[in-house]
Design a protein around this motif. Structure first.
Motif, PDB file in Angstrom:
ATOM      1  N   ASN A  78      35.261  40.895  38.154  1.00  0.00           N
ATOM      2  CA  ASN A  78      35.632  39.458  39.525  1.00  0.00           C
ATOM      3  C   ASN A  78      33.986  39.156  38.581  1.00  0.00           C
ATOM      4  O   ASN A  78      33.700  39.596  37.847  1.00  0.00           O
TER       5      ASN A  78
ATOM      6  N   ASP B 163      37.843  34.845  40.169  1.00  0.00           N
ATOM      7  CA  ASP B 163      37.165  35.386  41.684  1.00  0.00           C
ATOM      8  C   ASP B 163      37.413  35.475  42.997  1.00  0.00           C
ATOM      9  O   ASP B 163      38.718  34.540  43.636  1.00  0.00           O
ATOM     10  N   THR B 164      36.632  36.570  43.344  1.00  0.00           N
ATOM     11  CA  THR B 164      37.765  37.827  44.337  1.00  0.00           C
ATOM     12  C   THR B 164      36.522  38.642  44.420  1.00  0.00           C
ATOM     13  O   THR B 164      35.749  39.177  43.772  1.00  0.00           O
ATOM     14  N   SER B 165      36.546  39.795  45.412  1.00  0.00           N
ATOM     15  CA  SER B 165      36.178  40.733  45.762  1.00  0.00           C
ATOM     16  C   SER B 165      37.323  41.530  45.515  1.00  0.00           C
ATOM     17  O   SER B 165      37.865  41.778  46.070  1.00  0.00           O
TER      18      SER B 165
END
Length: 145
Positions: free
Chosen positions: A70, A128-130
């Motif tokens: 990420n 683009d994340t968790s």
């Protein structure tokens, strides 16, 4: 600059340019016309066409197995596979996420435009994340065969 080239390569795969520089046509087993993609049949009937690879193209063998991180630099998984629609266009990237040493992992399917490629410290994907977001993402029922 290399990251930009890698992102362009992924974009070219999405557009299908890595699979055919010139559309091939032929009759499929059911009589339908093929439109340039890989088809299912027992015998090939399309005329063979040769293509060239441009510097922005990237081979699937370079993507499958690559780690995915990420934006914070956390490793969130790896590229397990690519979904090819109609035998010619990459429409999805299967990510193997979660788990440890193969236990508890699950798969999610993302759009190719959701991931960029970076070659900083070796080729890898960035999304683009968790990790928490991926835990709650719709699971992709993926069976390797």
């Amino acid at each position: 600059m290399k990251t930009l080239i890698a992102a362009a390569a992924l974009s070219s795969l999405v557009a299908g340019s890595a699979f055919a520089a010139e559309p091939a046509t032929g009759t499929m087993a059911n009589g339908a016309m093929a439109n340039g993609g890989i088809t299912m049949a027992d015998h090939a009937t399309a005329t063979i066409h040769y293509v060239t690879v441009s510097p922005a193209d990237i081979m699937s063998s370079k993507l499958v197995g690559q780690d995915v991180y990420n934006n914070q630099g956390d490793k969130i998984g790896n590229v397990a596979d690519l979904v090819i629609d109609n035998g010619k266009t990459i429409t999805g990237i299967v990510l193997s996420v979660g788990g440890f040493l193969g236990m508890g992992e699950h798969y999610v399917l993302i759009e190719p435009s959701s991931m960029v490629l970076s070659d900083k410290n070796g080729l890898h994907g960035v999304v683009d994340t968790s990790k928490d977001s991926l835990k709650n993402a719709p699971a992709f029922n993926y069976k390797k065969s």
